[in-house]
Design a protein around this motif. Structure first.
Motif, PDB file in Angstrom:
ATOM      1  N   CYS A  51       0.892  -1.154   0.000  1.00 50.63           N
ATOM      2  CA  CYS A  51       0.000   0.000   0.000  1.00 50.63           C
ATOM      3  C   CYS A  51       0.932   1.207   0.000  1.00 50.63           C
ATOM      4  CB  CYS A  51      -0.902   0.006   1.239  1.00 50.63           C
ATOM      5  SG  CYS A  51      -2.007   1.445   1.296  1.00 50.63           S
ATOM      6  N   LYS A  52       1.123   1.781  -1.168  1.00 57.23           N
ATOM      7  CA  LYS A  52       2.099   2.861  -1.304  1.00 57.23           C
ATOM      8  C   LYS A  52       1.689   4.094  -0.509  1.00 57.23           C
ATOM      9  CE  LYS A  52       4.294   1.454  -5.539  1.00 57.23           C
ATOM     10  NZ  LYS A  52       4.760   1.862  -6.858  1.00 57.23           N
ATOM     11  N   ARG A  53       0.409   4.379  -0.484  1.00 59.28           N
ATOM     12  CA  ARG A  53      -0.082   5.550   0.232  1.00 59.28           C
ATOM     13  C   ARG A  53       0.248   5.485   1.722  1.00 59.28           C
ATOM     14  NH1 ARG A  53      -6.353   7.344   0.004  1.00 59.28           N
ATOM     15  NH2 ARG A  53      -6.133   9.347   1.005  1.00 59.28           N
ATOM     16  N   SER A  54       0.158   4.288   2.288  1.00 51.50           N
ATOM     17  CA  SER A  54       0.441   4.097   3.713  1.00 51.50           C
ATOM     18  C   SER A  54       1.875   3.650   3.971  1.00 51.50           C
ATOM     19  CB  SER A  54      -0.525   3.073   4.303  1.00 51.50           C
ATOM     20  OG  SER A  54      -1.837   3.551   4.205  1.00 51.50           O
ATOM     21  N   LYS A  55       2.662   3.499   2.894  1.00 46.87           N
ATOM     22  CA  LYS A  55       4.058   3.079   3.014  1.00 46.87           C
ATOM     23  C   LYS A  55       4.161   1.768   3.806  1.00 46.87           C
ATOM     24  CE  LYS A  55       6.730   6.511   1.495  1.00 46.87           C
ATOM     25  NZ  LYS A  55       7.743   6.274   0.505  1.00 46.87           N
ATOM     26  N   LEU A  56       3.375   0.790   3.377  1.00 48.07           N
ATOM     27  CA  LEU A  56       3.262  -0.481   4.092  1.00 48.07           C
ATOM     28  C   LEU A  56       3.407  -1.638   3.111  1.00 48.07           C
ATOM     29  CD1 LEU A  56       2.554  -1.856   6.799  1.00 48.07           C
ATOM     30  CD2 LEU A  56       0.151  -1.562   6.193  1.00 48.07           C
ATOM     31  N   ILE A  57       4.268  -2.584   3.465  1.00 42.81           N
ATOM     32  CA  ILE A  57       4.510  -3.771   2.641  1.00 42.81           C
ATOM     33  C   ILE A  57       4.239  -5.006   3.480  1.00 42.81           C
ATOM     34  CG2 ILE A  57       6.305  -5.154   1.503  1.00 42.81           C
ATOM     35  CD1 ILE A  57       7.639  -2.456   0.751  1.00 42.81           C
ATOM     36  N   PHE A  58       3.511  -5.956   2.901  1.00 39.24           N
ATOM     37  CA  PHE A  58       3.313  -7.265   3.523  1.00 39.24           C
ATOM     38  C   PHE A  58       4.033  -8.299   2.671  1.00 39.24           C
ATOM     39  CE2 PHE A  58      -0.570  -5.075   5.022  1.00 39.24           C
ATOM     40  CZ  PHE A  58      -0.387  -5.243   6.381  1.00 39.24           C
ATOM     41  N   GLU A  59       4.866  -9.098   3.324  1.00 40.50           N
ATOM     42  CA  GLU A  59       5.569 -10.187   2.663  1.00 40.50           C
ATOM     43  C   GLU A  59       5.041 -11.506   3.228  1.00 40.50           C
ATOM     44  OE1 GLU A  59       8.168 -10.239   0.270  1.00 40.50           O
ATOM     45  OE2 GLU A  59       7.607  -8.151  -0.011  1.00 40.50           O
ATOM     46  N   ILE A  60       4.776 -12.452   2.356  1.00 47.14           N
ATOM     47  CA  ILE A  60       4.311 -13.775   2.742  1.00 47.14           C
ATOM     48  C   ILE A  60       5.457 -14.738   2.445  1.00 47.14           C
ATOM     49  CG2 ILE A  60       2.490 -15.497   2.493  1.00 47.14           C
ATOM     50  CD1 ILE A  60       1.588 -12.605   3.406  1.00 47.14           C
ATOM     51  N   ASP A  61       6.058 -15.271   3.501  1.00 46.24           N
ATOM     52  CA  ASP A  61       7.313 -15.999   3.379  1.00 46.24           C
ATOM     53  C   ASP A  61       7.148 -17.510   3.476  1.00 46.24           C
ATOM     54  OD1 ASP A  61       8.552 -13.541   3.243  1.00 46.24           O
ATOM     55  OD2 ASP A  61       9.164 -13.534   5.345  1.00 46.24           O
ATOM     56  N   GLY A  62       7.743 -18.193   2.510  1.00 50.67           N
ATOM     57  CA  GLY A  62       7.806 -19.651   2.524  1.00 50.67           C
ATOM     58  C   GLY A  62       9.080 -20.128   3.194  1.00 50.67           C
ATOM     59  N   ASP A  63       9.314 -21.425   3.126  1.00 44.04           N
ATOM     60  CA  ASP A  63      10.443 -22.057   3.811  1.00 44.04           C
ATOM     61  C   ASP A  63      11.800 -21.464   3.439  1.00 44.04           C
ATOM     62  OD1 ASP A  63       8.700 -23.725   5.109  1.00 44.04           O
ATOM     63  OD2 ASP A  63       9.003 -25.410   3.723  1.00 44.04           O
ATOM     64  N   SER A  64      11.985 -21.030   2.199  1.00 42.49           N
ATOM     65  CA  SER A  64      13.293 -20.535   1.769  1.00 42.49           C
ATOM     66  C   SER A  64      13.726 -19.283   2.527  1.00 42.49           C
ATOM     67  CB  SER A  64      13.287 -20.251   0.266  1.00 42.49           C
ATOM     68  OG  SER A  64      12.425 -19.169  -0.025  1.00 42.49           O
ATOM     69  N   HIS A  65      12.809 -18.635   3.207  1.00 47.82           N
ATOM     70  CA  HIS A  65      13.141 -17.403   3.930  1.00 47.82           C
ATOM     71  C   HIS A  65      13.723 -17.670   5.315  1.00 47.82           C
ATOM     72  CE1 HIS A  65      11.189 -14.508   1.166  1.00 47.82           C
ATOM     73  NE2 HIS A  65      10.515 -15.603   0.822  1.00 47.82           N
ATOM     74  N   TYR A  66      13.692 -18.918   5.773  1.00 44.45           N
ATOM     75  CA  TYR A  66      14.063 -19.197   7.158  1.00 44.45           C
ATOM     76  C   TYR A  66      15.436 -19.831   7.324  1.00 44.45           C
ATOM     77  CZ  TYR A  66       9.328 -17.753   7.819  1.00 44.45           C
ATOM     78  OH  TYR A  66       8.185 -17.006   7.795  1.00 44.45           O
ATOM     79  N   GLY A  67      16.135 -20.101   6.236  1.00 47.47           N
ATOM     80  CA  GLY A  67      17.522 -20.548   6.331  1.00 47.47           C
ATOM     81  C   GLY A  67      18.436 -19.339   6.477  1.00 47.47           C
ATOM     82  N   ALA A  68      19.700 -19.575   6.721  1.00 43.69           N
ATOM     83  CA  ALA A  68      20.659 -18.470   6.920  1.00 43.69           C
ATOM     84  C   ALA A  68      20.702 -17.543   5.712  1.00 43.69           C
ATOM     85  CB  ALA A  68      22.045 -19.038   7.215  1.00 43.69           C
ATOM     86  N   ASP A  69      20.737 -18.105   4.509  1.00 49.34           N
ATOM     87  CA  ASP A  69      20.782 -17.273   3.305  1.00 49.34           C
ATOM     88  C   ASP A  69      19.510 -16.437   3.168  1.00 49.34           C
ATOM     89  OD1 ASP A  69      23.262 -18.261   2.631  1.00 49.34           O
ATOM     90  OD2 ASP A  69      22.503 -19.673   1.141  1.00 49.34           O
ATOM     91  N   GLY A  70      18.363 -17.058   3.417  1.00 49.78           N
ATOM     92  CA  GLY A  70      17.085 -16.357   3.305  1.00 49.78           C
ATOM     93  C   GLY A  70      16.960 -15.228   4.302  1.00 49.78           C
ATOM     94  N   VAL A  71      17.396 -15.467   5.528  1.00 44.68           N
ATOM     95  CA  VAL A  71      17.336 -14.428   6.563  1.00 44.68           C
ATOM     96  C   VAL A  71      18.217 -13.247   6.164  1.00 44.68           C
ATOM     97  CG1 VAL A  71      17.928 -13.907   8.968  1.00 44.68           C
ATOM     98  CG2 VAL A  71      16.684 -16.012   8.416  1.00 44.68           C
ATOM     99  N   ALA A  72      19.419 -13.530   5.669  1.00 39.91           N
ATOM    100  CA  ALA A  72      20.331 -12.458   5.247  1.00 39.91           C
ATOM    101  C   ALA A  72      19.756 -11.686   4.066  1.00 39.91           C
ATOM    102  CB  ALA A  72      21.701 -13.045   4.891  1.00 39.91           C
ATOM    103  N   ARG A  73      19.196 -12.408   3.099  1.00 42.66           N
ATOM    104  CA  ARG A  73      18.579 -11.761   1.928  1.00 42.66           C
ATOM    105  C   ARG A  73      17.416 -10.865   2.361  1.00 42.66           C
ATOM    106  NH1 ARG A  73      18.870 -16.326  -0.705  1.00 42.66           N
ATOM    107  NH2 ARG A  73      16.761 -16.956  -0.137  1.00 42.66           N
ATOM    108  N   VAL A  89       6.097  -5.860   6.942  1.00 42.19           N
ATOM    109  CA  VAL A  89       5.487  -6.806   7.868  1.00 42.19           C
ATOM    110  C   VAL A  89       5.514  -8.177   7.194  1.00 42.19           C
ATOM    111  CG1 VAL A  89       3.393  -7.432   9.130  1.00 42.19           C
ATOM    112  CG2 VAL A  89       3.989  -5.007   8.817  1.00 42.19           C
ATOM    113  N   ARG A  90       6.028  -9.157   7.920  1.00 40.90           N
ATOM    114  CA  ARG A  90       6.157 -10.500   7.361  1.00 40.90           C
ATOM    115  C   ARG A  90       5.233 -11.483   8.062  1.00 40.90           C
ATOM    116  NH1 ARG A  90      10.200 -11.181   4.028  1.00 40.90           N
ATOM    117  NH2 ARG A  90      11.653  -9.470   3.772  1.00 40.90           N
ATOM    118  N   PHE A  91       4.611 -12.337   7.251  1.00 44.55           N
ATOM    119  CA  PHE A  91       3.830 -13.463   7.746  1.00 44.55           C
ATOM    120  C   PHE A  91       4.370 -14.705   7.062  1.00 44.55           C
ATOM    121  CE2 PHE A  91       0.701  -9.980   8.018  1.00 44.55           C
ATOM    122  CZ  PHE A  91       0.330 -10.092   9.342  1.00 44.55           C
ATOM    123  N   SER A  92       4.371 -15.823   7.769  1.00 44.80           N
ATOM    124  CA  SER A  92       4.793 -17.074   7.143  1.00 44.80           C
ATOM    125  C   SER A  92       3.615 -17.670   6.374  1.00 44.80           C
ATOM    126  CB  SER A  92       5.282 -18.068   8.195  1.00 44.80           C
ATOM    127  OG  SER A  92       4.192 -18.562   8.948  1.00 44.80           O
TER     128      SER A  92
END
Length: 118
Positions: A51-73, A89-92
């Motif tokens: 939502c650009k007007r509110s400057k808000l981003i929601f990310e929906i994260d799968g398994d690849s986001h929870y390894g060391a590389d994913g966390v750093a990325r 804001v992130r949700f799994s």
């Protein structure tokens, strides 16, 4: 690599089940005037929901986001987006698919009740 707009278009056409469910969870706010974009290019990244007007981003994260590389990325990505003034804001995937009510409560805390002005 394809250009960011083509890449984002392909992601929109091939949403994950969690992304489809999250889009449905946003419906009460979208119906009341909040404008969210799905799979939107932002600099070198494509964000899941913005939502650009509110400057808000929601990310929906799968398994690849929870390894060391994913966390750093994700840290680099969130830092870049925060530098543009956005709150990320992130949700799994598991939360969205298995705890939609809980995600809805968090959305209420972030966005307020549906129907409130943006």
């Amino acid at each position: 690599m394809t250009d960011p707009v083509s890449f984002a278009r392909s992601l929109r056409q091939n949403q994950t089940p969690a992304e489809r469910r999250f889009w449905a969870l946003l419906e009460p706010w979208r119906s009341s005037g909040w404008h969210f974009r799905r799979q939107a290019p932002m600099g070198p990244f494509v964000v899941d929901f913005v939502c650009k007007r509110s400057k808000l981003i929601f990310e929906i994260d799968g398994d690849s986001h929870y390894g060391a590389d994913g966390v750093a990325r994700d840290a680099r990505r969130s830092g870049y987006l925060a530098g543009l003034g956005y709150r990320v804001v992130r949700f799994s995937n598991d939360d969205v698919m298995g705890n939609a009510d809980g995600v809805g409560v968090e959305l209420m805390g972030i966005l307020g009740a549906p129907g409130t002005p943006t």
